[in-house]
Design an enzyme around this catalytic site. Structure first.
Site, PDB file in Angstrom:
ATOM      1  N   GLU A  13      -9.035 -24.654 -44.111  1.00 36.61           N
ATOM      2  CA  GLU A  13     -10.258 -24.862 -44.893  1.00 36.61           C
ATOM      3  C   GLU A  13     -10.967 -23.533 -45.131  1.00 36.61           C
ATOM      4  OE1 GLU A  13     -12.693 -28.259 -43.587  1.00 36.61           O
ATOM      5  OE2 GLU A  13     -14.425 -26.935 -43.744  1.00 36.61           O
ATOM      6  N   TYR A  60     -27.092 -33.614 -48.029  1.00 32.38           N
ATOM      7  CA  TYR A  60     -25.887 -33.930 -47.279  1.00 32.38           C
ATOM      8  C   TYR A  60     -26.102 -35.269 -46.581  1.00 32.38           C
ATOM      9  CZ  TYR A  60     -22.067 -34.172 -44.149  1.00 32.38           C
ATOM     10  OH  TYR A  60     -20.951 -34.630 -43.515  1.00 32.38           O
ATOM     11  N   ARG A  99     -24.819 -27.543 -24.614  1.00 33.69           N
ATOM     12  CA  ARG A  99     -24.930 -28.604 -23.602  1.00 33.69           C
ATOM     13  C   ARG A  99     -24.675 -28.012 -22.230  1.00 33.69           C
ATOM     14  NH1 ARG A  99     -21.007 -32.659 -26.503  1.00 33.69           N
ATOM     15  NH2 ARG A  99     -22.306 -33.220 -28.272  1.00 33.69           N
ATOM     16  N   ASP A 107     -24.034 -38.101 -44.123  1.00 33.67           N
ATOM     17  CA  ASP A 107     -22.828 -38.602 -43.475  1.00 33.67           C
ATOM     18  C   ASP A 107     -22.531 -39.992 -44.044  1.00 33.67           C
ATOM     19  OD1 ASP A 107     -21.707 -36.751 -41.730  1.00 33.67           O
ATOM     20  OD2 ASP A 107     -23.288 -37.077 -40.240  1.00 33.67           O
ATOM     21  N   ARG A 164     -11.417 -23.282 -40.468  1.00 33.97           N
ATOM     22  CA  ARG A 164     -10.794 -24.193 -39.501  1.00 33.97           C
ATOM     23  C   ARG A 164      -9.440 -24.678 -39.996  1.00 33.97           C
ATOM     24  NH1 ARG A 164     -15.133 -29.211 -39.507  1.00 33.97           N
ATOM     25  NH2 ARG A 164     -15.463 -29.215 -41.750  1.00 33.97           N
ATOM     26  N   ARG A 178     -22.332 -25.454 -51.919  1.00 29.21           N
ATOM     27  CA  ARG A 178     -21.132 -24.783 -51.403  1.00 29.21           C
ATOM     28  C   ARG A 178     -19.954 -25.725 -51.605  1.00 29.21           C
ATOM     29  NH1 ARG A 178     -20.357 -23.930 -46.137  1.00 29.21           N
ATOM     30  NH2 ARG A 178     -22.134 -25.163 -45.436  1.00 29.21           N
ATOM     31  N   ARG A 190     -31.382 -25.791 -34.969  1.00 28.27           N
ATOM     32  CA  ARG A 190     -30.926 -25.713 -33.586  1.00 28.27           C
ATOM     33  C   ARG A 190     -29.435 -25.431 -33.577  1.00 28.27           C
ATOM     34  NH1 ARG A 190     -28.561 -30.631 -32.354  1.00 28.27           N
ATOM     35  NH2 ARG A 190     -28.654 -30.246 -30.135  1.00 28.27           N
TER      36      ARG A 190
HETATM   37  P1  FDA Z   1     -19.205 -39.437 -52.983  1.00 32.54           P
HETATM   38  O1  FDA Z   1     -19.208 -38.010 -53.390  1.00 32.54           O
HETATM   39  O2  FDA Z   1     -18.245 -39.872 -51.951  1.00 32.54           O
HETATM   40  O3  FDA Z   1     -18.972 -40.343 -54.275  1.00 32.54           O
HETATM   41  C1  FDA Z   1     -19.533 -40.031 -55.528  1.00 32.54           C
HETATM   42  C2  FDA Z   1     -18.564 -40.501 -56.592  1.00 32.54           C
HETATM   43  O4  FDA Z   1     -19.180 -40.355 -57.886  1.00 32.54           O
HETATM   44  C3  FDA Z   1     -17.285 -39.682 -56.645  1.00 32.54           C
HETATM   45  O5  FDA Z   1     -16.167 -40.533 -56.519  1.00 32.54           O
HETATM   46  C4  FDA Z   1     -17.332 -39.012 -58.017  1.00 32.54           C
HETATM   47  O6  FDA Z   1     -16.034 -38.874 -58.612  1.00 32.54           O
HETATM   48  C5  FDA Z   1     -18.190 -39.982 -58.800  1.00 32.54           C
HETATM   49  N1  FDA Z   1     -18.818 -39.364 -59.975  1.00 32.54           N
HETATM   50  C6  FDA Z   1     -19.542 -38.222 -60.007  1.00 32.54           C
HETATM   51  N2  FDA Z   1     -19.900 -37.936 -61.275  1.00 32.54           N
HETATM   52  C7  FDA Z   1     -19.396 -38.927 -62.059  1.00 32.54           C
HETATM   53  C8  FDA Z   1     -19.418 -39.175 -63.455  1.00 32.54           C
HETATM   54  N3  FDA Z   1     -19.996 -38.332 -64.309  1.00 32.54           N
HETATM   55  N4  FDA Z   1     -18.790 -40.274 -63.932  1.00 32.54           N
HETATM   56  C9  FDA Z   1     -18.146 -41.126 -63.081  1.00 32.54           C
HETATM   57  N5  FDA Z   1     -18.101 -40.925 -61.731  1.00 32.54           N
HETATM   58  C10 FDA Z   1     -18.717 -39.840 -61.234  1.00 32.54           C
HETATM   59  N6  FDA Z   1     -19.319 -37.935 -43.334  1.00 32.54           N
HETATM   60  C11 FDA Z   1     -19.155 -38.450 -42.092  1.00 32.54           C
HETATM   61  O7  FDA Z   1     -19.811 -39.437 -41.751  1.00 32.54           O
HETATM   62  N7  FDA Z   1     -18.220 -37.906 -41.229  1.00 32.54           N
HETATM   63  C12 FDA Z   1     -17.465 -36.830 -41.577  1.00 32.54           C
HETATM   64  O8  FDA Z   1     -16.661 -36.353 -40.778  1.00 32.54           O
HETATM   65  C13 FDA Z   1     -17.630 -36.279 -42.876  1.00 32.54           C
HETATM   66  N8  FDA Z   1     -16.912 -35.214 -43.262  1.00 32.54           N
HETATM   67  C14 FDA Z   1     -17.128 -34.635 -44.471  1.00 32.54           C
HETATM   68  C15 FDA Z   1     -16.419 -33.502 -44.828  1.00 32.54           C
HETATM   69  C16 FDA Z   1     -16.668 -32.882 -46.038  1.00 32.54           C
HETATM   70  C17 FDA Z   1     -15.902 -31.646 -46.420  1.00 32.54           C
HETATM   71  C18 FDA Z   1     -17.665 -33.398 -46.906  1.00 32.54           C
HETATM   72  C19 FDA Z   1     -18.001 -32.696 -48.192  1.00 32.54           C
HETATM   73  C20 FDA Z   1     -18.353 -34.543 -46.573  1.00 32.54           C
HETATM   74  C21 FDA Z   1     -18.090 -35.169 -45.344  1.00 32.54           C
HETATM   75  N9  FDA Z   1     -18.766 -36.333 -44.991  1.00 32.54           N
HETATM   76  C22 FDA Z   1     -18.582 -36.857 -43.735  1.00 32.54           C
HETATM   77  C23 FDA Z   1     -19.759 -36.952 -45.904  1.00 32.54           C
HETATM   78  C24 FDA Z   1     -19.161 -38.052 -46.777  1.00 32.54           C
HETATM   79  O9  FDA Z   1     -18.176 -37.514 -47.624  1.00 32.54           O
HETATM   80  C25 FDA Z   1     -20.312 -38.675 -47.588  1.00 32.54           C
HETATM   81  O10 FDA Z   1     -21.183 -39.355 -46.721  1.00 32.54           O
HETATM   82  C26 FDA Z   1     -19.879 -39.656 -48.629  1.00 32.54           C
HETATM   83  O11 FDA Z   1     -18.947 -39.060 -49.478  1.00 32.54           O
HETATM   84  C27 FDA Z   1     -21.088 -40.091 -49.425  1.00 32.54           C
HETATM   85  O12 FDA Z   1     -20.725 -41.046 -50.367  1.00 32.54           O
HETATM   86  P2  FDA Z   1     -21.385 -41.021 -51.825  1.00 32.54           P
HETATM   87  O13 FDA Z   1     -20.997 -42.287 -52.447  1.00 32.54           O
HETATM   88  O14 FDA Z   1     -22.815 -40.675 -51.739  1.00 32.54           O
HETATM   89  O15 FDA Z   1     -20.703 -39.755 -52.559  1.00 32.54           O
END
Ligand code: FDA
Length: 381
Positions: A312, A360, A178, A362, A288, A257, A174
């Site tokens: 970005e 993905y 609005r 949040d 952006r 990506r 979608r």
């Molecule tokens: P996350 O990626 O944060 O943590 C994983 C960790 O594992 C990292 O610190 C990494 O270094 C570590 N790791 C990986 N491999 C490893 C290894 N081999 N050894 C040791 N450590 C390792 N959400 C939202 O609610 N509002 C928002 O506005 C946004 N905006 C946004 C923008 C962008 C550009 C992105 C990409 C994402 C968002 N998000 C978001 C999503 C948000 O970033 C996401 O929900 C959290 O990062 C998820 O947390 P995780 O712990 O799953 O992963």
């Protein structure tokens, strides 16, 4: 191993598990390969201005999940920030997501909600959404050609570095339109930014006598402690790194990506008057611009003569890039299923978070799914 649980990754998923386990009396070690905690939600003060910058892209907290809201409020209060986005098309600024204000400004009209609905339905009639063969047909079927071409066609092409005619219809279910003047970006019950910043929030989650955080440690580096070979089978592990990496890419690499960020301090108090401005047109290479001071209008410590902006750019990730958004092709979905089967053979290793599940999430979803994993799988052990 002198801990009861090893958590690989100190993002919101890993820290939520660690905090719950520590509260229940377990000794937890958290490792992260980065030099800081917090995963992608990490933020820091830009040194020249003190303005809080979200290092891995803008993060806005929002949720409608009461358990998550109650949980996060144990570590931080939230400001009353409400996210709104604008977009500059052909030199004119419009409110986003597309709403009655956008439509009336775009068509230089004063349509009522019903008139606007009829107009968009008529313009969208060019294609049938269910039979759309690609992103172009789906986009037009959802919002009509004029709005699709102005706000979605070139923006999507920039995000995917791909002609929308070559993108599958399935990448969009979608496009928000609005028929009111409401331009709040999120529809959730609760929304705001952590009053003292993301890193303070994340540090409070890790601040427990039972939690030991070790940074700059890669789980796959056998020269370092807490590596995969030394730990799997010896201690329960919650793994939040990339699932394909865990299995040494045996079923192929899952595609992502990534984003490139260009940060700049400008000698003006206010550059764009709003936190996020989208650029949907092809003549601008970025998608952006974020201006971080506007995320915290309540902070009077920010300078009045300087500001921090971040442009970005979006592209396909290669190995070594930060994986940000799953591409999710048919081959990726096949690969993911095979990795899920392999996970069954890993005793006492629990895969979670956005990288560990290839989706993905949040922040509120990452926290919510970590709470579920804790309650349903780990707490009783
Ligand atoms: P996350 O990626 O944060 O943590 C994983 C960790 O594992 C990292 O610190 C990494 O270094 C570590 N790791 C990986 N491999 C490893 C290894 N081999 N050894 C040791 N450590 C390792 N959400 C939202 O609610 N509002 C928002 O506005 C946004 N905006 C946004 C923008 C962008 C550009 C992105 C990409 C994402 C968002 N998000 C978001 C999503 C948000 O970033 C996401 O929900 C959290 O990062 C998820 O947390 P995780 O712990 O799953 O992963």
């Amino acid at each position: 191993m002198n801990c009861d649980l090893l958590v690989v990754g100190s993002g919101f998923f890993g820290l939520t598990i660690a905090e719950r386990a520590a509260e229940s009396g377990r000794k937890v070690t958290v490792i992260d390969r980065r030099p800081h905690i917090g995963g992608n939600a990490y933020s820091e003060a830009e040194p020249e201005t003190g303005i809080e910058v979200h290092k891995y892209g803008a993060h806005l907290f929002h949720t409608s999940n009461p358990s998550v809201w109650e949980y996060v409020n144990r570590f931080t209060t939230f400001t009353n920030y409400v996210h709104k986005v604008y977009t500059t098309h052909n030199g004119v600024v419009y409110p986003m997501p597309v709403n009655l204000g956008t439509i009336n400004q775009f068509f230089q009209a004063a349509y009522s909600p019903n008139e606007a609905r009829e107009l968009i339905a008529e313009q969208a009639g060019e294609f049938n959404a269910k039979e759309a063969k690609n992103f172009v047909e789906k986009g037009i079927a959802l919002v009509g050609r004029p709005l699709y071409e102005a706000f979605f066609r070139d923006y999507t092409a920039k995000q995917w570095q791909t002609d929308p005619a070559d993108l599958p219809a399935s990448i969009v279910s979608r496009l928000p339109v609005r028929y009111t003047y409401d331009n709040r970006y999120f529809n959730d019950t609760w929304e705001g930014l952590p009053t003292d910043g993301y890193t303070v929030w994340l540090e409070r989650m890790a601040d427990h006598p039972n939690i030991d955080v070790k940074l700059d440690i890669d789980f796959f580096d056998e020269s370092q402690p807490f590596n995969k070979r030394a730990t799997v089978g010896h201690v329960p592990i919650v793994y939040t790194g990339p699932v394909d990496r865990y299995f040494d890419y045996s079923e192929g690499e899952l595609s992502w990506r990534t984003l490139d960020f260009e940060q700049e301090v400008l000698p003006v108090g206010d550059f764009q008057g709003t936190p996020v401005m989208n650029y949907p047109d092809t003549d601008v290479p970025y998608t952006r611009i974020h201006e971080f001071r506007h995320f915290h209008p309540e902070r009077d410590s920010y300078p009045s003569d300087k500001t921090v902006i971040m442009r970005e750019f979006s592209r396909f990730a290669e190995r070594g890039d930060e994986p940000y958004y799953p591409v999710n092709t048919a081959a990726d979905r096949d690969g993911l299923l095979k990795y899920r089967e392999l996970q069954g053979g890993e005793k006492d290793v629990y895969f979670g978070g956005r990288l560990g599940t290839y989706q993905y999430l949040d922040m509120h979803m990452a926290i919510g799914s970590a709470l579920s994993m804790w309650n349903n799988k780990l707490a009783a052990q």
